[in-house]
Scaffold this motif. Structure first.
Motif, PDB file in Angstrom:
ATOM      1  N   ARG A 529       2.588 -36.293  54.297  1.00 27.79           N
ATOM      2  CA  ARG A 529       3.925 -36.843  54.585  1.00 27.79           C
ATOM      3  C   ARG A 529       4.459 -36.368  55.926  1.00 27.79           C
ATOM      4  O   ARG A 529       5.537 -36.800  56.354  1.00 27.79           O
ATOM      5  N   GLY A 530       3.771 -35.454  56.591  1.00 26.51           N
ATOM      6  CA  GLY A 530       4.209 -34.967  57.889  1.00 26.51           C
ATOM      7  C   GLY A 530       5.144 -33.788  57.812  1.00 26.51           C
ATOM      8  O   GLY A 530       5.723 -33.380  58.840  1.00 26.51           O
ATOM      9  N   LEU A 531       5.325 -33.196  56.633  1.00 28.48           N
ATOM     10  CA  LEU A 531       6.224 -32.055  56.478  1.00 28.48           C
ATOM     11  C   LEU A 531       5.556 -30.738  56.848  1.00 28.48           C
ATOM     12  O   LEU A 531       6.240 -29.766  57.168  1.00 28.48           O
ATOM     13  N   LEU A 532       4.218 -30.704  56.771  1.00 29.68           N
ATOM     14  CA  LEU A 532       3.466 -29.507  57.113  1.00 29.68           C
ATOM     15  C   LEU A 532       2.287 -29.911  57.991  1.00 29.68           C
ATOM     16  O   LEU A 532       1.752 -31.023  57.866  1.00 29.68           O
ATOM     17  N   SER A 533       1.863 -29.012  58.855  1.00 24.97           N
ATOM     18  CA  SER A 533       0.617 -29.235  59.590  1.00 24.97           C
ATOM     19  C   SER A 533      -0.551 -28.911  58.665  1.00 24.97           C
ATOM     20  O   SER A 533      -0.377 -28.227  57.644  1.00 24.97           O
ATOM     21  N   PRO A 534      -1.772 -29.366  58.969  1.00 28.39           N
ATOM     22  CA  PRO A 534      -2.915 -29.018  58.123  1.00 28.39           C
ATOM     23  C   PRO A 534      -3.076 -27.510  57.938  1.00 28.39           C
ATOM     24  O   PRO A 534      -3.317 -27.041  56.822  1.00 28.39           O
ATOM     25  N   LYS A 535      -2.926 -26.742  58.999  1.00 25.62           N
ATOM     26  CA  LYS A 535      -3.091 -25.287  58.882  1.00 25.62           C
ATOM     27  C   LYS A 535      -2.005 -24.684  57.989  1.00 25.62           C
ATOM     28  O   LYS A 535      -2.285 -23.777  57.182  1.00 25.62           O
ATOM     29  N   GLN A 536      -0.786 -25.159  58.119  1.00 31.58           N
ATOM     30  CA  GLN A 536       0.303 -24.641  57.270  1.00 31.58           C
ATOM     31  C   GLN A 536       0.054 -24.971  55.801  1.00 31.58           C
ATOM     32  O   GLN A 536       0.246 -24.131  54.910  1.00 31.58           O
ATOM     33  N   ALA A 537      -0.385 -26.192  55.535  1.00 29.78           N
ATOM     34  CA  ALA A 537      -0.643 -26.609  54.149  1.00 29.78           C
ATOM     35  C   ALA A 537      -1.756 -25.770  53.526  1.00 29.78           C
ATOM     36  O   ALA A 537      -1.652 -25.321  52.373  1.00 29.78           O
ATOM     37  N   LEU A 538      -2.815 -25.544  54.279  1.00 32.88           N
ATOM     38  CA  LEU A 538      -3.931 -24.757  53.759  1.00 32.88           C
ATOM     39  C   LEU A 538      -3.513 -23.311  53.525  1.00 32.88           C
ATOM     40  O   LEU A 538      -3.918 -22.695  52.529  1.00 32.88           O
ATOM     41  N   ARG A 539      -2.710 -22.750  54.426  1.00 28.07           N
ATOM     42  CA  ARG A 539      -2.268 -21.361  54.289  1.00 28.07           C
ATOM     43  C   ARG A 539      -1.415 -21.206  53.023  1.00 28.07           C
ATOM     44  O   ARG A 539      -1.582 -20.244  52.266  1.00 28.07           O
ATOM     45  N   LYS A 540      -0.520 -22.144  52.792  1.00 30.96           N
ATOM     46  CA  LYS A 540       0.337 -22.055  51.602  1.00 30.96           C
ATOM     47  C   LYS A 540      -0.489 -22.238  50.326  1.00 30.96           C
ATOM     48  O   LYS A 540      -0.282 -21.517  49.342  1.00 30.96           O
ATOM     49  N   ALA A 541      -1.411 -23.189  50.336  1.00 33.52           N
ATOM     50  CA  ALA A 541      -2.241 -23.415  49.152  1.00 33.52           C
ATOM     51  C   ALA A 541      -3.110 -22.202  48.868  1.00 33.52           C
ATOM     52  O   ALA A 541      -3.293 -21.809  47.701  1.00 33.52           O
ATOM     53  N   GLN A 542      -3.643 -21.570  49.911  1.00 30.02           N
ATOM     54  CA  GLN A 542      -4.470 -20.374  49.726  1.00 30.02           C
ATOM     55  C   GLN A 542      -3.664 -19.254  49.083  1.00 30.02           C
ATOM     56  O   GLN A 542      -4.126 -18.593  48.141  1.00 30.02           O
ATOM     57  N   ALA A 543      -2.472 -19.022  49.576  1.00 29.50           N
ATOM     58  CA  ALA A 543      -1.636 -17.940  49.043  1.00 29.50           C
ATOM     59  C   ALA A 543      -1.289 -18.195  47.574  1.00 29.50           C
ATOM     60  O   ALA A 543      -1.332 -17.260  46.749  1.00 29.50           O
TER      61      ALA A 543
END
Length: 554
Positions: A529-543
């Protein structure tokens, strides 16, 4: 054949009916139509005097052609059924008749007719799987067999065939069907009951570890002799996926890999070949994407949560990495020791970033409603001719293979997932196993095991396919000539299995996998949806995934 026998009687003045043939035909046809045959109705079909027919029935019983099954507790009344010996003889007869007809009348091998099934010609070819055989004794299950399933096309076919299975088991069947998330909730709810409400439950393969660790499933070797299932006949990936700690907890009822469906006619018109890599797929999708004409390049699961989470795990596998730190082995990754070793999530990695960026690139060639598209929504527009390619499970193929009005009918090719750098061709295995709840009432266990064996038998699997299913967990069923004629899916999937492309490690069945899938589907949806960059999304999902695994291990 009965009509032909009647015509002979009218044509030839000197004629004697063959009671053995007429009664055998009546038995076979009634068996395939799930109609009860009593001694009286069988004698009535003989076409000879009552006393003569009764003697012929006794002779058929003595010859092992007929089986009797008690209909009451007293055993004074019983139903009549064809034996395995009679069914096998009938298959051989119809095969010989077919060859004679082709030889003398030049009938085309390609001709097919729905009525063939009832006259036995669907079982003509050599080594064809025979029809369901009835149990010698009716199941002793008060209230009948109680089954909890997922509301997908294969299990709905099973429900439509309830009469045949009730006849074979000698007991009523009561089936409840739920969506995937509600099914998960109902299995957990049922485990809290003192005694299970169900005799058999359908389990999505990634749930195996969670349900075993929570004590929800009974080990199969405590319920039945595994040799009765013929384990070697199951596709390796499907059979292994039903294990936890090297112990089987379910019987594969559906082995349904996710493949890439593509329109062969559109590819031919554009001079394109089916893609084998993710780069080729994006190029092909770009060339076939034509929104002005109402056609889009590709459809896939992008709805928030579970749907998109599955897509990410399978796309991650396309780039050569599982979502957990599984040890690499020949042909993939080892999942045999998940129940006895620590593991951690692998989401925020180079492969994870490549997979996320690939999904972002797919958006450019997807329909405008892609972010709400899930299991069925991706296949319906493909069936309607609006999509050139779609990632989809084989169980969804009936939406276009059986629809005479679908432009995709007869024009669909099936290939493994195109792979990215570091990956190889793979067909991620999905589907369901049928299992026995650990809290089943002890007095129901033996009968539940018998029903489980029948529901997952080669005979049952072929019957599902003949009535519209496009999933199959067994090699023997894939090799059946009529099954192979029914859809190109079965030959394609069989080939993938032999090439070791069917794999279930993309969704390892650890207890946390449902949460990990949901987490990935939530964070990457915000990315799309454009709310997060790919790196931000992956970092949050990992945590979030790390926190879930840590919580469970404490």
């Amino acid at each position: 054949m009965k009509d032909f026998d009647d015509e002979l009687e009218d044509v030839v003045d000197v004629y004697a009916p063959n009671p053995y043939f007429r009664m055998s035909l009546h038995l076979i046809r009634s068996h395939l139509e799930a109609k009860t045959v009593t001694p009286t109705s069988l004698i009535g079909a003989a076409g000879v005097p009552y006393a003569t027919a009764a003697r012929r029935v006794k002779e058929m019983i003595a010859a092992g052609l007929v089986e009797q099954r008690p209909r009451t507790l007293t055993g004074k009344t019983f139903s009549i059924h064809p034996s395995d010996k009679l069914l096998e003889s009938w298959m051989q007869l119809t095969g010989r008749l077919k060859r004679l007809a082709q030889k003398n009348f030049e009938f085309s091998e390609k001709r097919s007719d729905a009525s063939d099934y009832y006259y036995g010609s669907s079982y003509m070819a050599a080594r064809s799987i025979p029809p369901l055989q009835v149990l010698p004794e009716p199941l002793k299950l008060p209230g009948g067999v109680r089954v909890l399933v997922h509301g997908d096309p294969t299990f709905m076919v099973m429900d439509a065939l309830k009469r045949q299975f009730e006849q074979a088991l000698g007991a009523q069947i009561h089936q409840r069907a739920f969506s995937i998330d509600r099914l998960h909730e109902e299995v957990l709810r049922n485990a809290e009951r003192k005694s299970s409400r169900y005799d058999i439950i359908a389990v999505d393969l990634p749930w195996i570890g969670e349900f075993v660790e929570k004590g929800i499933l009974m080990p199969l070797d405590e319920a039945l002799d595994l040799n009765r299932l013929d384990p070697a006949d199951f596709h390796t990936a499907g059979w292994k996926a039903a294990h936890w700690g090297r112990r089987a907890y379910g019987v594969p009822a559906q082995t349904t890999p996710e493949l890439l469906f593509y329109r062969k006619d559109l590819f031919a018109e554009a001079g394109l070949k089916p893609p084998t890599t993710t780069g080729e797929l994006l190029d092909v999708a770009r060339q076939l994407h034509d929104p002005a004409q109402g056609r889009y390049g590709i459809a896939w699961n992008a709805a928030r949560g579970t749907a998109l989470g599955h897509t990410f795990l399978m796309t991650l596998a396309d780039f050569g990495q599982p979502v957990l730190d599984l040890p690499r082995v020949a042909g993939g990754f080892d999942t045999d020791h998940l129940g006895s070793r620590p593991y951690r999530a692998l989401i925020d990695t180079d492969a994870g970033l490549a997979a996320a960026e690939y999904l972002m690139a797919l958006l450019d060639y997807s329909p405008p409603y892609i972010l709400s598209m899930s299991w069925y929504e991706r296949v319906r527009p493909y069936a309607a001719g609006q999509i050139a390619m779609a990632y989809g499970y084989t169980l969804l193929a009936p939406y276009f293979e059986l629809d005479p009005g679908s432009p995709a009918r007869g024009q669909t090719g099936y290939v493994p997932h195109p792979f990215g750098p570091g990956g190889s061709p793979i067909a991620p295995v999905g589907g369901y196993a049928m299992a026995i709840p650990a809290n089943i009432a002890p007095e129901r266990l033996a009968a539940a095991a018998d029903a489980l064996i029948m529901f997952t038998s080669p005979e049952a699997q072929k019957l599902y396919i003949q009535n519209g299913s496009r999933t199959n967990p067994r090699y023997s069923v894939s090799a059946d000539p009529e099954v192979r004629r029914s859809s190109p899916i079965f030959e394609a999937v069989d080939g993938m299995s032999w090439r070791d492309e069917l794999q279930f490690w993309p969704r390892p069945p650890v207890p946390e996998i449902s949460d990990i899938i949901r987490i990935c589907g939530e964070e990457l949806h915000d990315m799309l949806r454009g709310l997060l960059s790919p790196k931000q999304a992956l970092r949050k999902a990992q945590a979030r995934a790390d926190a879930i695994i840590k919580q469970n291990s404490d």
